[in-house]
Write an enzyme that holds these catalytic residues in place. Structure first.
Site, PDB file in Angstrom:
ATOM      1  N   GLY A  37       0.847  -1.183   0.000  1.00  0.00           N
ATOM      2  CA  GLY A  37       0.000   0.000   0.000  1.00  0.00           C
ATOM      3  C   GLY A  37       0.885   1.237   0.000  1.00  0.00           C
ATOM      4  CB  CYS A  57     -10.782  22.409  19.748  1.00  0.00           C
ATOM      5  SG  CYS A  57     -11.325  23.959  19.076  1.00  0.00           S
TER       6      CYS A  57
END
Ligand SMILES: Cc1ncc(COP(=O)(O)O)c(C=O)c1O
Length: 427
Positions: free
Chosen positions: A275, A355
């Protein structure tokens, strides 16, 4: 070698300038080079050519169907880990006769769909799974072919979260008990054990683990055959490392040297599931600086790509090279060593708008002084980048673009705010 290079101090992907792409498609933006992708796939095909391997691109790495189609067109099959990935692989032109199905938790509906689509080999990871495959196959009047995925219990070789061949991880059948299990499967009416599978972990920067795995595999194949199993296939998985920092990775030929003699000796057909090696260096993530600030003795570069776009740095402590798309005259273009002292740079944390304190692409990284609007390139982001992206913090996923020579096309549009709520409003 990849096809991302600076020309007159402007980063290009093949013959297309990155500022032009950022202008056309916006940021954050994944940019892929077709030539790089094909080059890396062909490197593996060539290195292992003597065995005429079945190369099953590991579609989890980057599932974009346009990229997967390029690979199918080059003769690759697919390694899938879910019904969703199987759907993608088929959409991209994959055919069941070149698809292997991996993963520890295949459900009955997934097994059924795989059998309906002629998936030729299941990598089996537990006794329960093998029995379930048998039951589903029987109910369909079919016989399923399986490879036993064995955990060969090798020394640690990569990050703990991506090492799949040390004792105690969830993957594979225990090498100490796999033969007892295999004995029970001899003569199973709906399942034929025809292969051995090993995926050692990822990314691996040495051929030694493959040598060790092959040694253990040869013994196992011999014993499985003594039990009466007709072992035809040997699947060595993926895991070949790439250049993330500098030129640290091995060529495919080095892995072939470790794998091919053993597979030949066993008289097996080879399957590989690469991959990262294929797509990792074929993609970069382009982002734009929003603000900079100094706080707590640190210099922060806040740019518009975040952990939801590329989670590898915070998930795996991964290092990605980062450099301006148009660096100033007084800095290297690009640096030879991103971890060395670089003149005219400052140490920065490259962070995103999410955040979380863990939202960063790099920490304590030498970069030239940047200002609002500057473009940054995060390199080697093609593997496990977009594939692991999310909508966390209400962030639409990035767009993806494929470059081919001097041309480029959108292969995934940027998500919209409507996309974020669509599955909820449509219920
Ligand atoms: C079973 C299996 N095969 C292949 C791969 C692909 O590995 P890589 O991208 O390192 O080649 C993975 C990665 O997680 C895997 O789990």
């Amino acid at each position: 070698m990849d096809h991302f290079a600076y020309r007159n101090r402007v980063l290009h992907c093949e013959d297309v300038s990155l500022p032009d792409l950022a202008e056309t498609y916006g940021t954050p933006l994944y940019v892929y080079s077709k030539a790089t992708l094909l080059r890396h796939l062909r490197e593996i095909q060539t290195a292992f050519a003597e065995l005429e391997p079945t190369i099953c691109y590991s579609i989890k790495t980057n599932g974009n169907i346009h990229l997967a189609k390029l690979m199918a067109d080059e003769g690759a099959g697919f390694d899938v880990t879910s019904g969703g990935e199987l759907y993608r692989a088929l959409k991209a032109g994959g055919v069941g006769s070149k698809i292997v199905f991996a993963g520890v938790g295949k459900t009955d509906p997934e097994i059924r769909t795989a059998l309906e689509n002629g998936v030729f080999l299941f990598n089996v990871e537990s006794e329960g799974e093998l029995l379930a495959i048998g039951d589903v196959a029987k109910s369909m009047g079919k016989t399923a072919q399986v490879a036993l995925r064995v955990n060969p219990d090798l020394p640690p070789k990569t990050h703990a979260k991506t090492d799949t061949s040390v004792k105690g991880v969830k993957f594979g059948l225990d090498i100490d008990t796999v033969l007892e299990f295999a004995q029970k499967m001899v003569g199973h009416p709906s399942v034929r054990v025809v292969g051995l599978h090993m995926h050692l972990g990822s990314p691996i920067l040495s051929a030694e683990p493959y040598r060790q795995g092959v040694e253990k595999g040869l013994i196992l194949i011999d014993k499985l055959r003594q039990q009466g199993h007709k072992i035809e296939w040997w699947n060595m998985g993926g895991g070949f490392g790439i250049h993330y920092r500098k030129q640290e990775a091995l060529p495919a030929a080095a892995f072939a040297e470790a794998i091919v003699p053993g597979v030949k000796k066993a008289g097996c057909k080879l399957i590989l599931e690469p991959g990262r090696f294929v797509v990792g260096n074929a993609g970069i993530l382009v982002s734009r600086v929003i603000y900079t600030k100094d706080s707590g003795g640190k210099h922060f570069v806040i740019q518009d790509a975040a952990m939801n776009d590329l989670i590898r740095p915070t998930l795996y402590d991964s290092f990605h090279r980062i450099w301006p798309v148009q660096p100033a005259e007084n800095v290297p273009c690009p640096p030879a060593d991103y971890e060395a002292e670089i003149p005219n740079t400052v140490k920065c944390d490259v962070v995103g708008p999410v955040c979380e304190s863990g939202d960063f692409l790099a920490k304590n990284r030498a970069l030239p002084r940047l200002t609002r609007g500057d473009l940054l390139a995060t390199f080697s982001a093609g593997a496990y980048g977009m594939a692991m992206s999310s909508n966390y913090n209400g962030r639409p996923r990035a767009a993806e673009v494929l470059v081919d020579g001097a041309t480029h096309r959108l292969i995934r549009r940027r998500e919209t705010y409507e996309d974020l709520v669509r599955p909820e409003v449509e219920t």
